[in-house]
Design a protein around this motif. Structure first.
Motif, short mmCIF file in Angstrom:
data_model
loop_
_atom_site.label_atom_id
_atom_site.label_comp_id
_atom_site.label_asym_id
_atom_site.label_seq_id
_atom_site.Cartn_x
_atom_site.Cartn_y
_atom_site.Cartn_z
N GLU A 101 57.99 70.16 56.28
CA GLU A 101 58.77 70.96 57.23
C GLU A 101 59.14 70.08 58.41
N THR A 102 60.15 69.26 58.22
CA THR A 102 60.58 68.32 59.25
C THR A 102 62.08 68.10 59.11
N ASP A 103 62.69 67.59 60.17
CA ASP A 103 64.12 67.31 60.11
C ASP A 103 64.41 65.82 60.06
N GLU A 104 63.37 65.01 59.80
CA GLU A 104 63.56 63.57 59.71
C GLU A 104 62.85 62.98 58.52
N LEU A 105 63.51 62.03 57.86
CA LEU A 105 62.92 61.25 56.78
C LEU A 105 63.06 59.78 57.15
N TRP A 106 61.95 59.07 57.15
CA TRP A 106 61.96 57.64 57.46
C TRP A 106 61.73 56.85 56.19
N LEU A 107 62.57 55.87 55.96
CA LEU A 107 62.48 55.00 54.78
C LEU A 107 61.99 53.62 55.23
N ILE A 108 60.85 53.23 54.71
CA ILE A 108 60.23 51.96 55.08
C ILE A 108 60.40 50.98 53.93
N ALA A 109 61.19 49.94 54.14
CA ALA A 109 61.43 48.93 53.10
C ALA A 109 60.58 47.70 53.38
N ASP A 110 60.04 47.10 52.33
CA ASP A 110 59.19 45.92 52.48
C ASP A 110 59.47 44.94 51.35
N PRO A 111 59.85 43.70 51.67
CA PRO A 111 60.09 42.69 50.63
C PRO A 111 58.85 41.83 50.40
N SER A 112 57.82 42.40 49.78
CA SER A 112 56.56 41.68 49.59
C SER A 112 56.69 40.60 48.52
N ASP A 113 55.99 39.48 48.75
CA ASP A 113 55.90 38.42 47.75
C ASP A 113 54.66 38.63 46.90
N LEU A 114 54.79 38.33 45.62
CA LEU A 114 53.65 38.32 44.71
C LEU A 114 53.32 36.85 44.44
N ARG A 115 52.22 36.39 44.97
CA ARG A 115 51.90 34.95 44.94
C ARG A 115 50.97 34.62 43.78
N LYS A 116 51.34 33.58 43.03
CA LYS A 116 50.52 33.07 41.93
C LYS A 116 50.33 31.56 42.12
N PRO A 117 49.55 31.16 43.13
CA PRO A 117 49.47 29.74 43.51
C PRO A 117 48.94 28.82 42.42
N TYR A 118 48.15 29.34 41.49
CA TYR A 118 47.54 28.49 40.47
C TYR A 118 48.18 28.68 39.09
N ALA A 119 49.26 29.46 39.04
CA ALA A 119 49.92 29.73 37.76
C ALA A 119 50.88 28.60 37.40
N SER A 120 50.97 28.32 36.11
CA SER A 120 51.93 27.31 35.65
C SER A 120 52.67 27.76 34.40
N GLU A 121 52.08 28.67 33.62
CA GLU A 121 52.68 29.08 32.35
C GLU A 121 53.35 30.44 32.41
N MET A 122 53.24 31.15 33.52
CA MET A 122 53.89 32.44 33.62
C MET A 122 55.40 32.25 33.68
N PRO A 123 56.17 33.20 33.16
CA PRO A 123 57.62 33.02 33.05
C PRO A 123 58.34 33.15 34.38
N ASP A 124 59.42 32.38 34.54
CA ASP A 124 60.38 32.56 35.63
C ASP A 124 59.74 32.53 37.02
N LEU A 125 58.74 31.68 37.20
CA LEU A 125 58.12 31.55 38.52
C LEU A 125 59.09 30.90 39.50
N MET A 126 59.23 31.48 40.68
CA MET A 126 60.04 30.90 41.73
C MET A 126 59.11 30.43 42.86
N GLN A 127 59.66 29.92 43.93
CA GLN A 127 58.87 29.49 45.07
C GLN A 127 58.87 30.57 46.14
#
Length: 462
Positions: A101-127
């Protein structure tokens, strides 16, 4: 609400919202067991998920069932990939938010990184950057939560990599997210004003342009202080300059007292304490092209926005420099913008919770779509935990909180971590009971000393 839930399994009721994606009974059971396993294990390692599932822990090849499910090899008759799971989550989130029961909706966007510092064989790893700013292998994600008083809904999640075949560009990923969320919450716009509250990664005219075209509002923390704008001088004239120059014309608007987790003075650690925030603002005129980063010719338009500076006095926090299209012309409107961005700051714990408590960064599949599906399943698990924490009036929530070690006090509400710990203890009991029943059925009885230990047989029988 507690009476309505009496006699019902809240977990089964929650998963019922995903029934439309399920094509057969086995897939439905596996989906439920994987989500249970993710919550109980606090991990996205398939072996751990299976080991902490009531059903998958007692069957041969439980981890393989998780892997086959995530990769889509055992779900041909169902739609349980990342895209469909997150769409169902969004539908559930919108329904939850619509009950507010409110007249406002707030949208919170977050561009989180998923870090795999020790991975080497996982597909399509970027920096991506680790917490220290060092480049490490990983992926990017874009996530959006909808927030109203007392409710949070998961409206968007997508994992992407700049080296994947389906990647176009990061700005385009953001544009897709903005548009999908706007379409999803369109029914709510009839009774709610929609505002995007975003951090410095969204300091981009193309982002603001799209939000305004969708008839939504924006509160954004600035990164590009060199951006050219027009600002008003003391005599009311509009002068062209950058944001740094405009800061010299900020006017005091309000002071706000609130509680925040900050470090003050000689304090060595951050802690929740009362602070005072000084808020200043001034109007700006922003001129931009409607087709920035679009094909074809647009038109040049001008929009009035407000520059807002928030300084938390006697703290180590750097002042927040915000921009918004909401007018900030008096103390009330200034405090409102402060509270909006403070809410975005507070909601970061939801993303940290998903990454930490549910083991987001432990995912190890050698298949990009499988990784995306497991991440989406982690958000399904998070959605259930968010809903559990709606109110302490539920007896179920109070019990889970006490199982998690919560000391009942009015000024000490349990957090999601405590509720998750209590839920895990309860699920551990169910898993243990299922395994013991399986062992009895297979072997005829439990080993005598184990049976005596848990009170399954009298000590005289030893």
């Amino acid at each position: 609400m507690a009476q309505e839930m009496a006699g019902q399994d809240p977990f089964a009721e929650y998963l019922g919202h995903f029934d439309g994606l399920i094509g057969d009974r086995r897939t439905g059971r596996t989906l439920g067991e994987i989500v249970r396993g993710i919550i109980n294990a606090g991990s996205l390692v398939c072996q751990q998920i299976a080991a902490h599932s009531t059903e998958l822990s007692v069957v041969k090849g439980g981890a393989q069932r998780v892997i086959r499910f995530a990769k889509g090899k055992s779900t041909k008759r169902s739609q349980v990939d990342a895209e469909h799971l997150t769409a169902a989550l969004c539908e559930r989130g919108v329904a939850q938010l619509a009950e507010s029961e409110t007249d406002e909706l707030w949208l919170i966007a977050d561009p989180s990184d998923l870090r795999k510092p020790y991975a080497s064989e996982m597909p399509d790893l970027m920096q991506v950057k680790d917490l220290g700013g060092k480049l490490v292998p990983g992926y990017r994600t874009l996530n959006v939560l909808g927030v109203t008083p007392g409710r949070r809904g998961i409206l968007y999640h997508r994992l992407f990599s700049s080296v994947a075949e389906d990647f176009d560009s990061e700005p385009l990923e953001v544009q897709r997210g903005l548009k999908k969320v706007s379409q999803a919450v369109h029914p709510l716009k009839e009774c709610m004003a929609v505002s995007w509250i975003v951090d410095r990664g969204f300091d981009d005219v193309a982002v603001w342009r799209t939000i305004w075209e969708q008839e939504e509002h924006v509160v954004c923390r600035l990164y590009h202080t060199e951006r050219l704008v027009e600002y008003q001088t003391v005599d009311g004239k509009w002068v062209e300059g950058d944001v740094v120059a405009a800061q010299q014309h900020l006017r005091p608007m309000a002071s706000a007292r609130t509680e925040m987790v900050v470090r003050r003075g000689r304090q060595t650690k951050e802690k929740r304490q009362r602070v005072t925030a000084e808020i200043r603002s001034c109007p700006l005129r922003l001129t931009y092209d409607t087709h920035v980063r679009r094909e074809g010719e647009g038109e040049e338009v001008q929009k009035i926005i407000w520059l807002v500076e928030v300084e938390v006095l006697r703290s180590t926090l750097k002042p927040w420099l915000l921009v918004t299209d909401w007018p900030v012309e008096d103390a009330e409107s200034a405090v409102r913008i402060f509270r909006m961005y403070r809410q975005r700051w507070a909601v970061e714990d939801s993303f940290k919770f998903t990454k930490g408590v549910l083991g987001w960064e432990e995912v190890q599949l050698l298949d990009l779509e499988g990784i995306r599906t497991l991440l989406a399943l982690a958000w399904v698990a998070a959605g259930f935990l968010y809903e559990l924490g709606v109110t302490l009036e539920w007896e179920e929530v109070r019990l889970l909180a006490r199982l998690g070690g919560w000391a009942e006090r009015k000024d000490n509400p349990p957090g999601k971590i405590v509720l998750t710990r209590g839920l895990r203890r309860l699920m551990d009991m169910l898993i243990t009971q299922a395994f013991l029943d399986y062992y009895r059925e297979e072997q005829g009885a439990l080993p005598p000393r184990i049976a005596a230990w848990i009170g399954d047989s009298p000590l005289d029988d030893l």
